[in-house]
Design a protein around this motif. Structure first.
Motif, mmCIF file in Angstrom:
data_model
loop_
_atom_site.group_PDB
_atom_site.id
_atom_site.type_symbol
_atom_site.label_atom_id
_atom_site.label_comp_id
_atom_site.label_asym_id
_atom_site.label_seq_id
_atom_site.Cartn_x
_atom_site.Cartn_y
_atom_site.Cartn_z
ATOM 1 N N ALA A 106 47.572 42.468 53.766
ATOM 2 C CA ALA A 106 47.499 42.796 55.184
ATOM 3 C C ALA A 106 47.137 41.613 56.062
ATOM 4 C CB ALA A 106 46.495 43.926 55.408
ATOM 5 N N THR A 107 46.336 40.659 55.537
ATOM 6 C CA THR A 107 45.826 39.588 56.391
ATOM 7 C C THR A 107 45.415 38.391 55.538
ATOM 8 O OG1 THR A 107 44.279 39.119 58.207
ATOM 9 C CG2 THR A 107 43.449 40.467 56.372
ATOM 10 N N THR A 108 44.669 37.469 56.121
ATOM 11 C CA THR A 108 44.272 36.238 55.443
ATOM 12 C C THR A 108 43.488 36.529 54.164
ATOM 13 O OG1 THR A 108 44.133 35.119 57.581
ATOM 14 C CG2 THR A 108 43.019 34.066 55.724
ATOM 15 N N HIS A 109 43.930 35.934 53.058
ATOM 16 C CA HIS A 109 43.263 36.050 51.758
ATOM 17 C C HIS A 109 43.063 37.503 51.326
ATOM 18 C CE1 HIS A 109 41.310 31.841 52.564
ATOM 19 N NE2 HIS A 109 42.629 31.779 52.419
ATOM 20 N N SER A 110 44.055 38.335 51.598
ATOM 21 C CA SER A 110 43.947 39.751 51.210
ATOM 22 C C SER A 110 44.767 40.072 49.968
ATOM 23 C CB SER A 110 44.412 40.649 52.366
ATOM 24 O OG SER A 110 45.781 40.429 52.666
ATOM 25 N N GLU A 111 45.257 39.044 49.295
ATOM 26 C CA GLU A 111 46.122 39.294 48.142
ATOM 27 C C GLU A 111 45.400 39.960 46.985
ATOM 28 O OE1 GLU A 111 45.183 34.785 48.129
ATOM 29 O OE2 GLU A 111 45.449 36.404 49.583
ATOM 30 N N TYR A 112 44.067 39.895 46.984
ATOM 31 C CA TYR A 112 43.284 40.562 45.934
ATOM 32 C C TYR A 112 42.873 41.985 46.341
ATOM 33 C CZ TYR A 112 42.723 35.644 44.635
ATOM 34 O OH TYR A 112 42.937 34.323 44.323
ATOM 35 N N GLY A 113 43.345 42.439 47.485
ATOM 36 C CA GLY A 113 42.867 43.690 48.051
ATOM 37 C C GLY A 113 43.396 44.937 47.372
ATOM 38 N N VAL A 114 43.164 46.071 48.010
ATOM 39 C CA VAL A 114 43.457 47.383 47.441
ATOM 40 C C VAL A 114 44.936 47.722 47.625
ATOM 41 C CG1 VAL A 114 42.957 49.846 47.628
ATOM 42 C CG2 VAL A 114 41.102 48.169 47.826
ATOM 43 N N THR A 115 45.586 48.081 46.541
ATOM 44 C CA THR A 115 46.998 48.450 46.604
ATOM 45 C C THR A 115 47.198 49.919 46.925
ATOM 46 O OG1 THR A 115 47.085 48.844 44.219
ATOM 47 C CG2 THR A 115 47.635 46.624 44.989
ATOM 48 N N CYS A 116 46.192 50.738 46.562
ATOM 49 C CA CYS A 116 46.245 52.178 46.854
ATOM 50 C C CYS A 116 44.818 52.716 46.800
ATOM 51 C CB CYS A 116 47.135 52.898 45.847
ATOM 52 S SG CYS A 116 47.246 54.685 46.129
ATOM 53 N N THR A 117 44.403 53.493 47.779
ATOM 54 C CA THR A 117 43.020 53.959 47.818
ATOM 55 C C THR A 117 42.680 54.869 46.640
ATOM 56 O OG1 THR A 117 43.667 55.757 49.321
ATOM 57 C CG2 THR A 117 42.791 53.746 50.319
ATOM 58 N N SER A 118 43.692 55.454 46.005
ATOM 59 C CA SER A 118 43.407 56.299 44.841
ATOM 60 C C SER A 118 42.796 55.489 43.695
ATOM 61 C CB SER A 118 44.686 56.992 44.358
ATOM 62 O OG SER A 118 45.642 56.053 43.902
ATOM 63 N N LYS A 119 43.029 54.164 43.696
ATOM 64 C CA LYS A 119 42.512 53.315 42.626
ATOM 65 C C LYS A 119 41.035 52.964 42.808
ATOM 66 C CE LYS A 119 46.976 51.302 41.446
ATOM 67 N NZ LYS A 119 47.745 50.052 41.189
ATOM 68 N N VAL A 120 40.478 53.255 43.988
ATOM 69 C CA VAL A 120 39.077 52.888 44.240
ATOM 70 C C VAL A 120 38.225 54.115 44.561
ATOM 71 C CG1 VAL A 120 39.632 50.543 44.977
ATOM 72 C CG2 VAL A 120 39.581 52.385 46.680
ATOM 73 N N GLU A 121 38.694 55.284 44.182
ATOM 74 C CA GLU A 121 37.972 56.504 44.533
ATOM 75 C C GLU A 121 36.596 56.580 43.884
ATOM 76 O OE1 GLU A 121 40.505 59.836 43.775
ATOM 77 O OE2 GLU A 121 41.714 59.493 45.590
ATOM 78 N N LYS A 122 36.440 56.052 42.687
ATOM 79 C CA LYS A 122 35.120 56.073 42.043
ATOM 80 C C LYS A 122 34.124 55.220 42.822
ATOM 81 C CE LYS A 122 36.722 57.067 37.340
ATOM 82 N NZ LYS A 122 36.791 56.589 35.931
ATOM 83 N N VAL A 123 34.591 54.096 43.326
ATOM 84 C CA VAL A 123 33.725 53.249 44.153
ATOM 85 C C VAL A 123 33.355 53.975 45.442
ATOM 86 C CG1 VAL A 123 33.546 51.083 45.429
ATOM 87 C CG2 VAL A 123 34.687 51.126 43.203
ATOM 88 N N LEU A 124 34.326 54.582 46.075
ATOM 89 C CA LEU A 124 34.072 55.275 47.340
ATOM 90 C C LEU A 124 33.116 56.450 47.143
ATOM 91 C CD1 LEU A 124 37.645 55.289 48.928
ATOM 92 C CD2 LEU A 124 35.822 53.603 49.183
ATOM 93 N N ASP A 125 33.217 57.110 46.024
ATOM 94 C CA ASP A 125 32.309 58.222 45.742
ATOM 95 C C ASP A 125 30.873 57.730 45.603
ATOM 96 O OD1 ASP A 125 32.074 61.066 45.276
ATOM 97 O OD2 ASP A 125 31.563 60.569 43.216
ATOM 98 N N VAL A 126 30.693 56.611 44.917
ATOM 99 C CA VAL A 126 29.360 56.021 44.785
ATOM 100 C C VAL A 126 28.837 55.586 46.144
ATOM 101 C CG1 VAL A 126 28.122 53.986 43.917
ATOM 102 C CG2 VAL A 126 29.590 55.315 42.385
ATOM 103 N N MET A 127 29.673 54.971 46.945
ATOM 104 C CA MET A 127 29.262 54.524 48.284
ATOM 105 C C MET A 127 28.840 55.712 49.152
ATOM 106 S SD MET A 127 32.137 51.629 49.073
ATOM 107 C CE MET A 127 31.526 51.415 50.746
ATOM 108 N N GLN A 128 29.575 56.803 49.031
ATOM 109 C CA GLN A 128 29.254 58.013 49.779
ATOM 110 C C GLN A 128 27.858 58.511 49.425
ATOM 111 O OE1 GLN A 128 32.024 61.700 50.856
ATOM 112 N NE2 GLN A 128 31.603 61.630 48.682
ATOM 113 N N GLU A 129 27.526 58.476 48.152
ATOM 114 C CA GLU A 129 26.198 58.909 47.707
ATOM 115 C C GLU A 129 25.101 57.961 48.193
ATOM 116 O OE1 GLU A 129 26.275 59.282 43.495
ATOM 117 O OE2 GLU A 129 27.827 60.844 43.481
ATOM 118 N N LEU A 130 25.414 56.668 48.227
ATOM 119 C CA LEU A 130 24.425 55.669 48.634
ATOM 120 C C LEU A 130 24.241 55.594 50.149
ATOM 121 C CD1 LEU A 130 25.529 52.716 46.299
ATOM 122 C CD2 LEU A 130 23.419 54.067 46.076
ATOM 123 N N GLY A 131 25.201 56.089 50.906
ATOM 124 C CA GLY A 131 25.177 55.898 52.358
ATOM 125 C C GLY A 131 25.586 54.487 52.739
#
Length: 351
Positions: A106-131
């Motif tokens: 999407a932008t500068t140095h984003s080539e390592y970024g997320v290709t699909c949000t379904s691949k990071v759902e476990k991280v997002l779930d943990v973040m949701q719990e942590l606030g």
């Protein structure tokens, strides 16, 4: 007509500092105006681990001018294979303040970024719990989407489903540029959705990139939009809504990288950022709301204490340089430098 404005020391909730000589050159301009900053992790290689964030934070602190006070707030670069335990550990050890989601490409140095949000759902779930806040570069990377429509498409295709799937996740939609994004965030009543707005998107529309020829130093991502979008951003930024706050997205690139066949996206606004924002609030007859936008809304969203001290801006010609040099005969163009602004930071006072 006000001749000076004094506010509590503000924070920059979206900042690129780069590294090495560039870091040491650009950082003093931020420290001069801001008490804290949310530091972006898109270095090469990106900041993906607790150890990398600690090391980067130490390099930033080592570059803070003697006698100055500044707190860098570190972020983790989200990848498809990010370990949720690493994010949890970094947050609990007060190394990571937030996680940054770049759609891959999407932008500068984003080539390592997320290709699909379904691949990071476990991280997002943990973040949701942590606030723990998720900071999103909200642009679609689908082939065929017009560059001026990427943000609006992202809202419908990615952000809305993500917010529904993770109803307690705190989200900052970074550097919004469209009427659609402004209205979407403004309509939210959950208190868990916010947005940052840059000075260039408040002061310029897309004509600035083409007036008198191609102007690469006005090229950023998300790209400048039509006038109707600029006006919508000014409306919400100066409205007094706590959902919007200052985030410069100041992004230094040396002149050769900007004035190239495939020029880099990014505008270096750190030397003039606060004065540029104040110009907008004065034009919109909203000086009484400037402190909330610059100093209160962002730190409250992140659960941070108020900064100590104040910053005073005085009505006088701004003497910020047109460009700065990190060495090696390179230069970095300054947004609205060279006397284009009529406000200047004149005093910092500790409490």
């Amino acid at each position: 007509m006000a001749q000076s404005v004094t506010i509590r020391r503000p924070d920059d909730m979206h900042l690129h500092l780069r590294d090495e000589n560039t870091l040491r050159t650009v950082l003093p301009y931020t420290v001069r105006q801001f008490g804290r900053a949310i530091v972006m992790p898109n270095l090469k290689p990106p900041v993906t681990t607790v150890a990398a964030a600690r090391a980067y934070r130490e390099r930033i602190l080592a570059a803070v001018p003697a006698g100055a006070s500044f707190e860098p707030l570190m972020t983790a670069y989200l990848c498809d294979n990010t370990d949720p335990e690493e994010i949890s550990r970094g947050f609990n050890e007060r190394v990571f303040t937030a996680v940054k989601l770049y759609p891959a490409g999407a932008t500068t140095h984003s080539e390592y970024g997320v290709t699909c949000t379904s691949k990071v759902e476990k991280v997002l779930d943990v973040m949701q719990e942590l606030g723990m806040p998720l900071l999103i570069h909200g642009e679609s990377t689908e082939a065929g989407v017009d560059v001026f429509d990427k943000e609006a498409v992202f809202l419908d295709d990615v952000l809305k489903p993500l917010l529904e799937k993770f109803p307690a996740l705190k989200v900052v939609l970074e550097h919004i540029t469209t009427e659609q994004a402004a209205d979407f965030v403004d309509a939210d009543r959950s208190g868990r959705l916010a947005a940052t707005i840059t000075p260039q998107h408040l002061l310029l529309n897309r004509n600035a990139m083409f007036t008198g020829g191609l102007r690469p130093h006005y090229y950023c991502l998300p790209v400048l939009k039509r006038e109707q979008h600029r006006l919508a951003l000014r409306r919400v930024a100066t409205s007094g809504s706590s959902s919007f706050f200052l985030g410069t997205d100041s992004a230094p690139h040396e002149r050769g990288a900007k004035e190239a066949a495939c020029g880099c996206a990014g505008i270096f606004s750190a030397p003039t950022a606060l004065e540029a924002y104040l110009t907008v609030f004065e034009q919109e007859n909203a000086l009484d709301r400037f402190e909330a936008f610059a100093s209160e809304n962002g730190r409250r969203f992140y659960g941070l204490p108020p900064n100590e001290g104040t910053v005073t801006l005085t009505r006088e010609r701004n003497d910020a340089p047109r460009s700065i040099s990190p060495g090696d005969n390179k230069s970095i163009e300054t947004f609205m430098g060279g006397g284009e602004l009529s406000w200047r930071v004149s005093e910092e006072r500790a409490s």
